[in-house]
Structure formats: C-alpha cells, structure tokens
Design a protein around this motif. Structure first.
Motif, PDB file in Angstrom:
ATOM      1  N   GLU A  21      -1.294  -1.202  -4.432  1.00 55.84           N
ATOM      2  CA  GLU A  21      -2.369  -0.243  -4.237  1.00 55.84           C
ATOM      3  C   GLU A  21      -1.765   1.114  -3.894  1.00 55.84           C
TER       4      GLU A  21
ATOM      5  N   MET B  34      -3.053   4.930  -2.236  1.00 51.44           N
ATOM      6  CA  MET B  34      -4.173   5.552  -1.540  1.00 51.44           C
ATOM      7  C   MET B  34      -3.808   6.959  -1.081  1.00 51.44           C
TER       8      MET B  34
ATOM      9  N   CYS C  57      -5.389   9.687   1.582  1.00 53.12           N
ATOM     10  CA  CYS C  57      -6.341   9.830   2.682  1.00 53.12           C
ATOM     11  C   CYS C  57      -6.394  11.295   3.108  1.00 53.12           C
TER      12      CYS C  57
ATOM     13  N   LYS D 174      -7.012   0.332   9.043  1.00 52.43           N
ATOM     14  CA  LYS D 174      -8.241  -0.345   8.625  1.00 52.43           C
ATOM     15  C   LYS D 174      -8.089  -0.941   7.230  1.00 52.43           C
ATOM     16  N   VAL D 175      -7.496  -0.176   6.310  1.00 54.73           N
ATOM     17  CA  VAL D 175      -7.272  -0.671   4.948  1.00 54.73           C
ATOM     18  C   VAL D 175      -6.265  -1.819   4.961  1.00 54.73           C
ATOM     19  N   CYS D 176      -5.251  -1.715   5.811  1.00 51.95           N
ATOM     20  CA  CYS D 176      -4.269  -2.801   5.925  1.00 51.95           C
ATOM     21  C   CYS D 176      -4.953  -4.114   6.295  1.00 51.95           C
TER      22      CYS D 176
ATOM     23  N   ARG E 100      -7.200   4.617  -4.768  1.00 56.01           N
ATOM     24  CA  ARG E 100      -8.347   4.959  -3.932  1.00 56.01           C
ATOM     25  C   ARG E 100      -8.099   6.249  -3.170  1.00 56.01           C
TER      26      ARG E 100
ATOM     27  N   SER F   5      -8.331  -4.849   5.994  1.00 61.27           N
ATOM     28  CA  SER F   5      -9.347  -5.279   5.025  1.00 61.27           C
ATOM     29  C   SER F   5      -8.736  -5.801   3.733  1.00 61.27           C
ATOM     30  N   ASP F   6      -7.609  -5.199   3.300  1.00 62.83           N
ATOM     31  CA  ASP F   6      -6.991  -5.590   2.032  1.00 62.83           C
ATOM     32  C   ASP F   6      -5.803  -6.532   2.218  1.00 62.83           C
TER      33      ASP F   6
ATOM     34  N   GLU G 292      -9.618   8.040   0.342  1.00 61.23           N
ATOM     35  CA  GLU G 292     -10.396   7.730   1.537  1.00 61.23           C
ATOM     36  C   GLU G 292     -10.504   8.968   2.413  1.00 61.23           C
TER      37      GLU G 292
ATOM     38  N   LEU H  54       0.848  -1.192   0.000  1.00 60.89           N
ATOM     39  CA  LEU H  54       0.000   0.000   0.000  1.00 60.89           C
ATOM     40  C   LEU H  54       0.882   1.239   0.000  1.00 60.89           C
TER      41      LEU H  54
END
Length: 312
Positions: free
Chosen positions: A185, A187, A189, A250-252, A238, A254-255, A240, A155
């Motif tokens: 990925e 991101m 934020c 949280k992304v860590c 993405r 979930s993904d 966020e 990420l």
C-alpha cells in the motif's frame, strides 16, 4: 538505491537476543533475496578516566570483545546451517558511528536492528542508537517490532512535498520488502495545519471554503504524484486527511500493516534536515516494524569523506 532486492544485509545484534525477531527477520529476508549477511555488534573502547581508575580496563575490554565475537560466531553458524553465507565481526567505537561506518564500507544495502538495547536508558520504544541511525545512516534501516518480518504487508508513507529521490527510495524499498502487489500500500497523509486556531479567527463558511480548497490542492498533487511514479505493483493507493501521528498508526491497525516505510531526510529542504518532525511524531506510535530510508545522494555526517587531495 534501486532496491529490487537486497544483496548484503548487516544484522546488528548483541548476541543475547534470540526471540525478538531480528534474527528470524534476517533469515527470512536473506533467503528470499539470496543475500549474504554480516552479523555485527559494537563495543566502545574505555575512556581515559576508565583507564586511570581501572588498570585492568584493557583486559576487561578484550574479554568483552572475545565474548561478543563468540556469540556472533554462534549466530553466524545458525545462518550457515540455513544455507546463508554469513560472517561476523565486532565493531569498535560508538555504536551509531560504528554501524554506519560498517554499513557503508561493507556496501550493505539493508541494516536490520532491534529498536532499543537491553541496557538503554532512553524513554520510549526506540533507544538513542536507533534514533541516531534514523538520522544519519545512509543505508535503509529496518527496526524490527515485536514480530519477525516474514512476507509482510507494507505501507509506504510518501509525501508529495518531498523530491523525487525521497519518494523513489520509499517506494523502491517498500516493493523490495512486500514483493506481492496485494501486500503493498502507498499512502499520502496531509493536514490543514493550525486548523483549530484558524477556525476561531474566521467565519464558518470562509473556513470551510479554505479547507476545501486545500483538500483540492492536495488531491491534485497526489494525482500528479501517481502519474509520475510507477505504482503498478501497489494494490492500494490512498490519500488521508489528518495528523500523521494519528492517521498512520490507525491505518496500521485497520489494514494489519507489518512494516511502515518512511524517509527521515530530505535533500530539497533549505537546511537539509535530518530526522524531520513528521517521522519524529510518528515512530513512537507505530505498532509494527519500521523501515527508515534516505534519498539517493544523502551523505551521512558520520562518514568521513574520501580525500581527493594528491601529494605534490
């Protein structure tokens, strides 16, 4: 750093760790990138008081060096047995300064280290040396978590408020680690700062309008960012909304992210800050390995500048 691949990796170890993932991570990355490896451990010379109180301090110091060198040589042989060119050396001096000096002088393009020493007195999951390296090491530093890094899902945490150098360093190093697009990925934020306080001072509709306006601005900036960088190698892009210290972990989870890549310095800040508040608020909550990078042009205060003065 244009990190298409890593050519020379500095592995910082105390020689006591065989199961924390650092050695296995270094083996994996050295094989994948065809890199050479230097295994290093540091020891600080005894101070003046120690020398006065212990007449044998020099002898003890030399014994510690010999023991560390023996452990490092054993590790180097393990790398050599795996077909990786490896050498070892004991660094003399304060850990963070000695590591930075070695990384720069050996022209390493990646440092791999554990998060916290076995003798560390620091609270949290990162020791004082790790935090100092986050602030001052000009070479990317990979802090290995509980699991070794092998074909990781990565990420890249970019920031459209950063300059080109900062984000380019994040993206390039992320791509060097996660070499398959489906495992990459990126991101951005963003957060509407002090929202709770501001909401209390405004009418509900006016507050919603200003948040919507802010969201639109950030989305446009992210679109501009995507248009100015080659992100073809990233499977997911993405944006966020929320506090980074909440969203990134949280992304860590979930993904199923294995490595988070962040930049810990910015060149376009008026104070050229080190180890900014964003990364400080996140690192202790990241449940995986962390790669901390610097922008191109970053000069570490721990590295003495080369004098250009000539004798007359």
């Amino acid at each position: 750093m244009a990190a298409d691949s890593y050519k020379h990796i500095l592995v910082v170890t105390d020689g006591l760790r065989t199961s924390d993932g650092v050695h296995e991570t270094a083996l994996n990355l050295a094989r994948e990138h065809g890199a050479t490896v230097t295994l290093a451990s540091s020891v600080q010379e005894p101070g003046v008081i120690s020398k006065l109180l212990s007449p044998n301090s020099k002898g003890v110091f030399e014994m510690v060096i010999a023991d560390k060198q023996q452990r490092l040589d054993t590790c180097a042989r393990q790398f050599a047995a795996a077909g990786i060119e490896a050498k070892s050396r004991v660094l003399i001096g304060k850990s963070s300064a000695a590591i930075v000096k070695e990384a720069v002088e050996s022209e390493a393009d990646l440092v791999i280290r554990y998060r916290k020493g076995t003798m560390s007195k620091s609270s949290g999951s990162f020791g004082s040396t790790a935090k100092s390296l986050m602030r001052y090491c000009p070479v990317p530093v990979l802090f290995v978590g509980d699991q070794p890094v092998n074909n990781p899902k990565v990420l890249a945490c970019v920031d459209v408020q950063h300059g080109e150098n900062e984000n380019s360093s994040i993206l390039q190093n992320a791509a060097a680690l996660g070499r398959e697009a489906e495992r990459l990925e990126a991101m951005y934020c963003w957060e509407f700062y002090h929202a709770d306080m501001i909401e209390k001072q405004m009418e509900a509709k006016a507050f919603r309008d200003i948040v919507d306006l802010s969201r639109t601005v950030h989305e446009k900036e992210f679109q501009r960012f995507k248009g100015s960088h080659d992100l073809s190698g990233f499977a997911k892009l993405r944006i966020e909304e929320g506090a980074v210290e909440v969203v990134i972990p949280k992304v860590c989870e979930s993904d199923k992210i294995d490595v988070v890549v962040m930049c810990s310095a910015t060149l376009n800040h008026p104070l050229k800050r080190y180890f900014g508040s964003t990364i400080e608020s996140v690192v202790e909550r990241i449940p995986c390995s962390l790669l901390v990078v610097k922008p191109a042009g970053f000069v570490s205060p721990l590295v003495k500048p080369v004098s250009t003065t000539t004798a007359e």
